[in-house]
Scaffold this motif. Structure first.
Motif, PDB file in Angstrom:
ATOM      1  N   TRP A  19       1.206  -1.449   0.013  1.00 56.20           N
ATOM      2  CA  TRP A  19       0.184  -0.334  -0.359  1.00 56.20           C
ATOM      3  C   TRP A  19       1.038   1.319   0.169  1.00 56.20           C
ATOM      4  O   TRP A  19       1.993   1.206   0.438  1.00 56.20           O
ATOM      5  CB  TRP A  19      -0.841  -0.030   0.841  1.00 56.20           C
ATOM      6  N   GLU A  20       0.664   2.314  -0.946  1.00 54.45           N
ATOM      7  CA  GLU A  20       0.952   3.285  -0.504  1.00 54.45           C
ATOM      8  C   GLU A  20       0.064   5.027  -0.208  1.00 54.45           C
ATOM      9  O   GLU A  20      -1.038   4.469   0.047  1.00 54.45           O
ATOM     10  CB  GLU A  20       1.488   3.994  -2.282  1.00 54.45           C
ATOM     11  N   VAL A  21       1.160   5.609   0.547  1.00 60.06           N
ATOM     12  CA  VAL A  21       0.324   7.001   0.544  1.00 60.06           C
ATOM     13  C   VAL A  21       0.923   8.459  -0.413  1.00 60.06           C
ATOM     14  O   VAL A  21       2.162   8.127  -0.217  1.00 60.06           O
ATOM     15  CB  VAL A  21      -0.034   7.549   1.627  1.00 60.06           C
ATOM     16  N   CYS A  22       0.098   8.797  -0.961  1.00 62.46           N
ATOM     17  CA  CYS A  22       0.632   9.762  -2.001  1.00 62.46           C
ATOM     18  C   CYS A  22      -0.222  10.706  -2.224  1.00 62.46           C
ATOM     19  O   CYS A  22      -1.221  11.295  -2.031  1.00 62.46           O
ATOM     20  CB  CYS A  22       1.128   9.057  -3.265  1.00 62.46           C
ATOM     21  N   VAL A  23       0.516  12.468  -2.282  1.00 62.44           N
ATOM     22  CA  VAL A  23      -0.197  13.413  -2.906  1.00 62.44           C
ATOM     23  C   VAL A  23      -0.126  14.169  -4.210  1.00 62.44           C
ATOM     24  O   VAL A  23       1.432  13.775  -4.422  1.00 62.44           O
ATOM     25  CB  VAL A  23       0.166  14.508  -1.832  1.00 62.44           C
TER      26      VAL A  23
ATOM     27  N   ARG B 261       5.714  -3.306   2.433  1.00 62.13           N
ATOM     28  CA  ARG B 261       5.007  -4.557   0.931  1.00 62.13           C
ATOM     29  C   ARG B 261       5.113  -6.268   2.059  1.00 62.13           C
ATOM     30  O   ARG B 261       6.471  -5.883   2.664  1.00 62.13           O
ATOM     31  CB  ARG B 261       6.286  -4.654   0.269  1.00 62.13           C
ATOM     32  N   ILE B 262       4.236  -6.115   2.646  1.00 55.45           N
ATOM     33  CA  ILE B 262       4.460  -8.063   3.003  1.00 55.45           C
ATOM     34  C   ILE B 262       4.152  -9.281   2.062  1.00 55.45           C
ATOM     35  O   ILE B 262       3.555  -9.150   1.121  1.00 55.45           O
ATOM     36  CB  ILE B 262       3.500  -8.001   3.896  1.00 55.45           C
ATOM     37  N   SER B 263       5.269 -10.157   1.555  1.00 48.77           N
ATOM     38  CA  SER B 263       5.097 -11.021   1.013  1.00 48.77           C
ATOM     39  C   SER B 263       5.404 -12.261   1.607  1.00 48.77           C
ATOM     40  O   SER B 263       6.204 -12.452   2.694  1.00 48.77           O
ATOM     41  CB  SER B 263       6.463 -10.836  -0.021  1.00 48.77           C
ATOM     42  N   SER B 264       5.178 -13.401   0.806  1.00 47.34           N
ATOM     43  CA  SER B 264       5.231 -14.699   1.530  1.00 47.34           C
ATOM     44  C   SER B 264       4.881 -15.707   0.659  1.00 47.34           C
ATOM     45  O   SER B 264       4.816 -14.998  -0.680  1.00 47.34           O
ATOM     46  CB  SER B 264       4.661 -15.238   2.140  1.00 47.34           C
TER      47      SER B 264
ATOM     48  N   VAL C 216       9.342  -8.508   5.035  1.00 43.06           N
ATOM     49  CA  VAL C 216       8.391  -7.048   5.102  1.00 43.06           C
ATOM     50  C   VAL C 216       9.592  -6.121   4.662  1.00 43.06           C
ATOM     51  O   VAL C 216      10.607  -6.293   5.142  1.00 43.06           O
ATOM     52  CB  VAL C 216       7.931  -6.743   6.763  1.00 43.06           C
ATOM     53  N   GLU C 217       8.951  -5.444   3.298  1.00 36.40           N
ATOM     54  CA  GLU C 217       9.911  -4.730   3.518  1.00 36.40           C
ATOM     55  C   GLU C 217       9.242  -3.240   2.913  1.00 36.40           C
ATOM     56  O   GLU C 217       7.746  -3.033   2.578  1.00 36.40           O
ATOM     57  CB  GLU C 217      11.119  -5.052   2.087  1.00 36.40           C
ATOM     58  N   ASN C 218      10.580  -1.950   2.198  1.00 36.83           N
ATOM     59  CA  ASN C 218       9.804  -1.031   1.838  1.00 36.83           C
ATOM     60  C   ASN C 218       9.190  -0.910   0.416  1.00 36.83           C
ATOM     61  O   ASN C 218       9.444  -1.548   0.130  1.00 36.83           O
ATOM     62  CB  ASN C 218      10.731  -0.070   2.191  1.00 36.83           C
ATOM     63  N   VAL C 219       8.190  -0.142  -0.311  1.00 40.20           N
ATOM     64  CA  VAL C 219       7.810  -0.209  -1.246  1.00 40.20           C
ATOM     65  C   VAL C 219       8.551   0.594  -2.008  1.00 40.20           C
ATOM     66  O   VAL C 219       8.536   0.993  -2.970  1.00 40.20           O
ATOM     67  CB  VAL C 219       6.281   0.789  -1.024  1.00 40.20           C
TER      68      VAL C 219
ATOM     69  N   LYS D 149      -4.448   9.901  -1.229  1.00 44.54           N
ATOM     70  CA  LYS D 149      -4.305   9.190  -1.886  1.00 44.54           C
ATOM     71  C   LYS D 149      -3.610   7.760  -1.301  1.00 44.54           C
ATOM     72  O   LYS D 149      -2.960   7.375  -0.481  1.00 44.54           O
ATOM     73  CB  LYS D 149      -4.520   8.937  -3.414  1.00 44.54           C
ATOM     74  N   ILE D 150      -4.874   6.722  -0.798  1.00 46.01           N
ATOM     75  CA  ILE D 150      -4.308   5.321  -0.353  1.00 46.01           C
ATOM     76  C   ILE D 150      -4.391   4.559  -1.434  1.00 46.01           C
ATOM     77  O   ILE D 150      -4.837   4.218  -1.742  1.00 46.01           O
ATOM     78  CB  ILE D 150      -4.880   5.118   0.796  1.00 46.01           C
ATOM     79  N   VAL D 151      -3.972   3.733  -1.910  1.00 48.61           N
ATOM     80  CA  VAL D 151      -3.491   2.260  -2.740  1.00 48.61           C
ATOM     81  C   VAL D 151      -3.272   1.312  -1.703  1.00 48.61           C
ATOM     82  O   VAL D 151      -1.618   1.433  -1.499  1.00 48.61           O
ATOM     83  CB  VAL D 151      -2.630   2.894  -3.750  1.00 48.61           C
ATOM     84  N   SER D 152      -3.678  -0.136  -2.108  1.00 54.88           N
ATOM     85  CA  SER D 152      -3.340  -0.777  -1.046  1.00 54.88           C
ATOM     86  C   SER D 152      -3.278  -2.056  -2.505  1.00 54.88           C
ATOM     87  O   SER D 152      -4.498  -2.410  -3.689  1.00 54.88           O
ATOM     88  CB  SER D 152      -4.805  -1.680  -0.552  1.00 54.88           C
ATOM     89  N   LYS D 153      -2.316  -2.738  -2.926  1.00 55.27           N
ATOM     90  CA  LYS D 153      -2.488  -3.661  -3.798  1.00 55.27           C
ATOM     91  C   LYS D 153      -2.219  -5.487  -3.361  1.00 55.27           C
ATOM     92  O   LYS D 153      -1.610  -5.584  -2.176  1.00 55.27           O
ATOM     93  CB  LYS D 153      -0.953  -3.349  -4.715  1.00 55.27           C
ATOM     94  N   GLN D 154      -3.047  -6.558  -3.788  1.00 57.76           N
ATOM     95  CA  GLN D 154      -2.323  -7.566  -3.333  1.00 57.76           C
ATOM     96  C   GLN D 154      -2.014  -8.596  -5.086  1.00 57.76           C
ATOM     97  O   GLN D 154      -2.840  -8.335  -6.009  1.00 57.76           O
ATOM     98  CB  GLN D 154      -3.310  -8.028  -2.544  1.00 57.76           C
ATOM     99  N   LYS D 155      -1.567  -9.684  -4.435  1.00 58.50           N
ATOM    100  CA  LYS D 155      -0.748 -10.712  -6.070  1.00 58.50           C
ATOM    101  C   LYS D 155      -0.809 -11.564  -5.501  1.00 58.50           C
ATOM    102  O   LYS D 155      -0.472 -11.827  -4.626  1.00 58.50           O
ATOM    103  CB  LYS D 155       0.309  -9.767  -6.413  1.00 58.50           C
ATOM    104  N   LEU D 156      -1.384 -12.677  -5.913  1.00 60.99           N
ATOM    105  CA  LEU D 156      -1.370 -13.912  -6.227  1.00 60.99           C
ATOM    106  C   LEU D 156      -0.477 -14.434  -7.582  1.00 60.99           C
ATOM    107  O   LEU D 156      -1.230 -14.366  -8.240  1.00 60.99           O
ATOM    108  CB  LEU D 156      -2.660 -14.588  -5.145  1.00 60.99           C
ATOM    109  N   GLU D 157       0.093 -15.351  -7.113  1.00 59.52           N
ATOM    110  CA  GLU D 157       1.258 -15.859  -8.582  1.00 59.52           C
ATOM    111  C   GLU D 157       0.923 -17.164  -8.485  1.00 59.52           C
ATOM    112  O   GLU D 157       1.442 -17.673  -7.476  1.00 59.52           O
ATOM    113  CB  GLU D 157       2.201 -15.363  -8.893  1.00 59.52           C
ATOM    114  N   LEU D 158       0.564 -18.135  -9.185  1.00 56.27           N
ATOM    115  CA  LEU D 158       1.249 -19.882  -8.970  1.00 56.27           C
ATOM    116  C   LEU D 158       2.136 -19.555  -9.576  1.00 56.27           C
ATOM    117  O   LEU D 158       3.012 -19.467 -10.534  1.00 56.27           O
ATOM    118  CB  LEU D 158       0.016 -20.469 -10.149  1.00 56.27           C
ATOM    119  N   LYS D 159       2.878 -20.561  -8.570  1.00 54.85           N
ATOM    120  CA  LYS D 159       4.496 -20.919  -9.171  1.00 54.85           C
ATOM    121  C   LYS D 159       4.410 -22.133  -9.502  1.00 54.85           C
ATOM    122  O   LYS D 159       5.319 -22.622 -10.253  1.00 54.85           O
ATOM    123  CB  LYS D 159       4.932 -20.722  -7.500  1.00 54.85           C
ATOM    124  N   THR D 160       4.439 -23.347  -8.606  1.00 61.28           N
ATOM    125  CA  THR D 160       4.536 -23.848  -7.999  1.00 61.28           C
ATOM    126  C   THR D 160       3.286 -25.647  -8.143  1.00 61.28           C
ATOM    127  O   THR D 160       2.315 -24.969  -7.140  1.00 61.28           O
ATOM    128  CB  THR D 160       5.510 -24.946  -7.861  1.00 61.28           C
ATOM    129  N   THR D 161       2.848 -26.831  -8.444  1.00 62.90           N
ATOM    130  CA  THR D 161       1.975 -27.192  -8.389  1.00 62.90           C
ATOM    131  C   THR D 161       2.009 -28.990  -8.348  1.00 62.90           C
ATOM    132  O   THR D 161       3.277 -28.814  -8.772  1.00 62.90           O
ATOM    133  CB  THR D 161       0.857 -28.106  -9.380  1.00 62.90           C
TER     134      THR D 161
END
Length: 876
Positions: free
Chosen positions: A20-24, A40-43, A71-74, A231-243
């Motif tokens: 997520w990010e806050v911007c003017v 950013r939170i990733s796992s 957890v890291e910076n945007v 402005k607040i922007v919140s993003k989520q992303k899921l990607e198929l890596k392996t099965t």
């Protein structure tokens, strides 16, 4: 996810990231450029199918597990300044939080929709919300259509659009039903506009979802000052890596039986996001905060921007304080700095703050009138009053009040609260119904002039449609001051309420069909007619009356008509039609002399808004001021706000210069006073003098000091919004606007110099703050901005009646004003480590003298003509 909203059976999917990010955005008026602050939170995410209903019906249970959380910076350019630099996830999030986040959760899906969400008891709410945000992504359908879904955002209307290779889900965030605190200023001019969007895209190959991309945006802007945005922007992303092959499906006919077999500690909890409050470590107590700012709220410091900034911050702190804490501060203070404290406590608008201030103030005593009045005016300017406040004032009015002025002010503010609650769909509340009966019943039964005036002033704020018949009665049959107050009250009603029946009465008043009226009453009646869709004959009759009126009233009505034409007011078209007739438009009628005038102009104008000023002055036939009326309006689109009105009235002064009073004003007592409207609230009028003896004593002892109409700190803009982001994080948007205001007026009258002068001075300091935060309990980040200015507006009217015709000069000046902007963006861990970046910019807004009509400019050159230097060196 497979056909019809199925899942990856026994397969592993990696979650790319949330961010997520806050911007003017950059703006020509702001020095703030686009920037990003956030994290950013990733796992990796394991998704395994545990059970499928043997009876089919697409009923299944999946297990979702987050692993390798990071957890890291945007903003990747932060480098060494990053608050996450050198810190492992357990250090950033806390060991307990990380363990809770990595515990598996269960999702019961039927036809791709969430039936139940299962997790463990006593997990931190903020962590559960992140898990809810991930789980909500698994709710989908592969066909187009509109439906209602319950997920972390609440019960929302969603629309699916199925395309080749993808499905787009659009969530109508404004339709989501979820319990969240918040409020805003009902008036559109002072309000905040917001827009929210949520779009989730599911990429599909061979009826198999291979990626999910979700983006949610919340944008807001202050209506009357469009440079203040966020402005607040919140993003989520899921990607198929392996099965890979998963565990063997568990047997059973009911999902509940299977869940107990997996782990009996699982509990069904709502998938809707839950409220949590982060603890503030190292924050000062309410008493410590007050002690640090009390010096800025001293009476001599209230005009400074620091006072307003301190006031706004303290109001926010008071909203979390208990009654006992607030009462302790009130009781420990000496009287002098209490006024600013009373303003802040009342503006907090919580049950605890109201109970504390009511316990502190003793309305039975007249020893603390100033504090009582400050409390009442702060109630009148309340941004979001509730029924509890109105009920408290009704109780005070029915009880014992030591000061008659305070009793009158209580009733006036009751009228204000009635209107504000009705605007917020609260007209049927019990307290509002009781207050209406109190105002209308009191007006009907009033026997004293003072009581009649009090209820009329309350009705002037309440603007009850039911009160119009009483207003018409008092306007037409009442005595001078009461009749004038009734007509000015009618003047505040909107166009739909000024019916043909109302205008019939106003026409009778103007044309004096039944009785003689004062010219202040007649001119107000004419103004109402002309400003509310007048008919052809109404305009024609008013124009035909010009020439038959007293001299100054003739000149005033001409000025009103000319102002309508030059400012292109709504009535200008019908006026031009009438003026095509020679009988209405001729030299004899339009060449009337006099000093009275009316003029409207723009303070500022833009495509989306306008700020106007109007100034009209009516003199008596003897050249003494009868009424001056200065108005400032702010418009946003079709919405308007009556920013201020200052009216100075004088009557019965002709005996001082041995002049003859005008028709209908022969028996008026000597009087001068001032009435004000501030931000749509009619205040209690003040008196300069009342009666001939009072006039003479004040003329002999006059110090020239102005009389204050209103002075204090006002919370004008108040917007608070708590958002549940789809990603699971919590966001808050706070916009507050405060001002320190001092409106004062004076009337000077000199028989020696045969000159009168009226002054109205309006000093204002404005501060607008915004605070946007996104909180996960272990990391908090956001943006704070502040915009402030200090300005003044002064109106001076000078009349010299040493000769005839009288010389009149009007001046309206705006002071030079500093303009300052501040910005702070920050990221802060719960452990205390933080990143802060600050900027500021200062400029000066030039002062000016507002233009009035050309005739006034010529007169001012004569009144203030330069005195010739004496060249004589002798005695004579």
């Amino acid at each position: 996810m497979g056909d019809r909203g199925g899942v990856y059976a026994g397969r592993v999917v990696e979650l790319g990231f949330w961010e997520w990010e806050v911007c003017v955005p950059a703006d020509e008026y702001l020095f703030i450029h686009i920037f990003f602050v956030g994290y950013r939170i990733s796992s990796n995410v394991d998704v395994a199918l545990l059970w499928r209903n043997p009876d089919g019906d697409d009923d299944q249970l999946i297990q979702i597990t987050m692993k390798d959380v990071n957890v890291e910076n945007v903003n990747q350019q932060r480098g060494e300044k990053s608050i996450f630099k050198g810190k492992s996830p357990p250090k950033i999030m806390g060991k307990e939080n990380l363990e809770a986040l990595q515990r598996p959760m269960l999702l019961h899906l039927i036809h791709g929709k969430v039936k139940e969400f299962y997790s463990y008891q006593n997990e931190p709410v903020a962590i559960e919300n992140i898990k809810r945000g991930l789980a909500s992504l698994f709710q989908t359908q592969l066909s187009s259509g509109t439906t209602n879904e319950v997920d972390i955002s609440g019960n929302c209307k969603v629309t699916y659009q199925a395309h080749q290779g993808k499905v787009i889900k659009i969530k109508a965030l404004d339709s989501c039903k979820i319990a969240r605190s918040g409020f805003t200023t009902p008036n559109q001019v002072l309000g905040v506009s917001s827009k929210a969007t949520s779009v989730t895209t599911y990429k599909i190959e061979d009826s198999f979802v291979i990626a999910v991309l979700a983006e949610e945006t919340h944008a807001f802007g202050l209506n009357f000052l469009q440079t203040i945005t966020g402005k607040i922007v919140s993003k989520q992303k899921l990607e198929l890596k392996t099965t890979e092959a998963g565990p063997r499906l568990m047997s059973g006919k009911q999902a509940a039986t299977v869940i107990k077999a997996v782990d009996s500690k699982y509990t069904a909890i709502p998938i809707v996001g839950q409220v949590f409050q982060s603890q503030c470590k190292g924050c000062p107590s309410i008493l410590e905060h007050w002690q640090s700012i009390r010096k800025y709220l001293q009476p001599d410091s209230l005009s400074k921007a620091e006072a307003v900034r301190s006031f706004l911050a303290f109001v926010q702190h008071l909203r979390n304080a208990k009654k006992e804490e607030i009462l302790q501060i009130l009781k420990m203070e000496i009287p002098q700095p209490l006024c600013g404290l009373v303003d802040a406590v009342t503006s907090a608008q919580t049950s605890d703050s109201l109970e504390a201030i009511l316990d502190f103030l003793d309305f039975k005593s007249d020893s603390s009138i100033i504090l009582q009045e400050r409390f009442l005016y702060a109630c009148g300017f309340a941004s979001h009053p509730d029924e509890e406040l109105l009920r408290a004032l009704i109780s005070k009015f029915k009880g014992s009040i030591g000061s008659s002025d305070i009793r009158e002010t209580v009733m006036i503010i009751i009228g204000t609260l009635v209107r504000k609650l009705c605007q917020n769909e609260g007209c049927k509340l019990k307290a509002v119904v009781e207050a209406k009966k109190l105002i209308l019943g009191g007006l009907e039964k009033a026997e004293k002039k003072e009581d009649t005036r009090m209820y009329l002033l309350a009705l002037k704020n309440a603007l009850l449609p039911e009160g119009i018949p009483s207003l018409l009665k008092y306007a037409e049959a009442g005595e001078g001051p009461i009749s004038h107050l009734a007509t000015t009250t009618l003047q505040r009603y909107d166009l739909p309420f000024i019916t043909d029946e109302v205008k019939k009465t106003l026409n009778r008043i103007y044309h004096q069909n039944r009785k003689v009226h004062e010219k202040t009453v007649r001119t107000t009646a004419a103004a109402i007619i002309l400003n509310n869709n007048p008919s052809y004959m109404e305009v024609k009759n008013i124009l035909l009356s010009i020439g038959e009126l007293p001299q100054e009233m003739n000149k005033y009505m001409l000025a009103i008509v000319q102002d309508i034409l030059h400012f292109e007011m709504p009535a200008s078209k019908i006026v031009r039609r009438v003026l095509k007739e020679m009988v209405a438009h001729n030299y004899d009628r339009f060449s009337r002399s006099g000093s009275s005038s009316a003029y409207t102009g723009y303070i500022e104008r833009s495509p989306h808004s306008a700020s106007t000023y109007s100034l009209d002055i009516l003199y008596s036939g003897s050249g003494i001021l009868r009424r001056s009326n200065l108005n400032v309006f702010q418009y946003i689109g079709k919405a308007g706000l009556h920013g201020s009105q200052v009216v100075i009235e004088a009557q019965g002064l002709e005996a001082l210069i041995a002049a003859t009073p005008d028709e209908g004003e022969e028996n008026l007592d000597s009087y001068a006073g001032m009435s004000a409207i501030l931000f749509d609230v009619q205040l209690r009028p003040v008196t300069f003098f009342n009666g001939y003896s009072d006039l003479m004593s004040k003329m002999l002892s006059a110090s020239g000091d102005p009389i204050s109409v209103v002075k204090g700190l006002i919370l004008l803009i108040d917007h608070s919004q708590e958002l549940q982001l789809q990603s699971g994080l919590k966001a808050n948007i706070e916009v507050q606007g405060g001002l320190a205001i001092d409106i004062s007026g004076a009337m000077e009258f000199s028989l020696w110099y045969r000159e009168s002068k009226t002054r109205v001075k309006n000093r204002v300091t404005v501060v607008i703050t915004t605070d946007i935060t996104v909180d996960s309990s272990f990391v908090k980040a956001g943006l704070e901005t502040s915009t402030e200015t200090e300005g003044g507006l002064e109106f001076i009217s000078t009349v010299q009646f040493s000769q005839y015709p009288f010389l009149v000069c009007m001046q309206m000046d705006k002071d030079e004003a500093p303009f300052r902007q501040f910005e702070k963006k920050y990221e802060r861990l719960s452990t205390g480590r933080g990143y802060v970046s600050q900027k500021r910019k200062e400029s000066v807004l030039a002062g000016c003298e507002f233009p009035l009509h050309q005739e006034n400019s010529e007169m001012c050159k004569v009144v203030f003509a330069p005195q010739p230097d004496s060249t004589s060196s002798g005695w004579f």
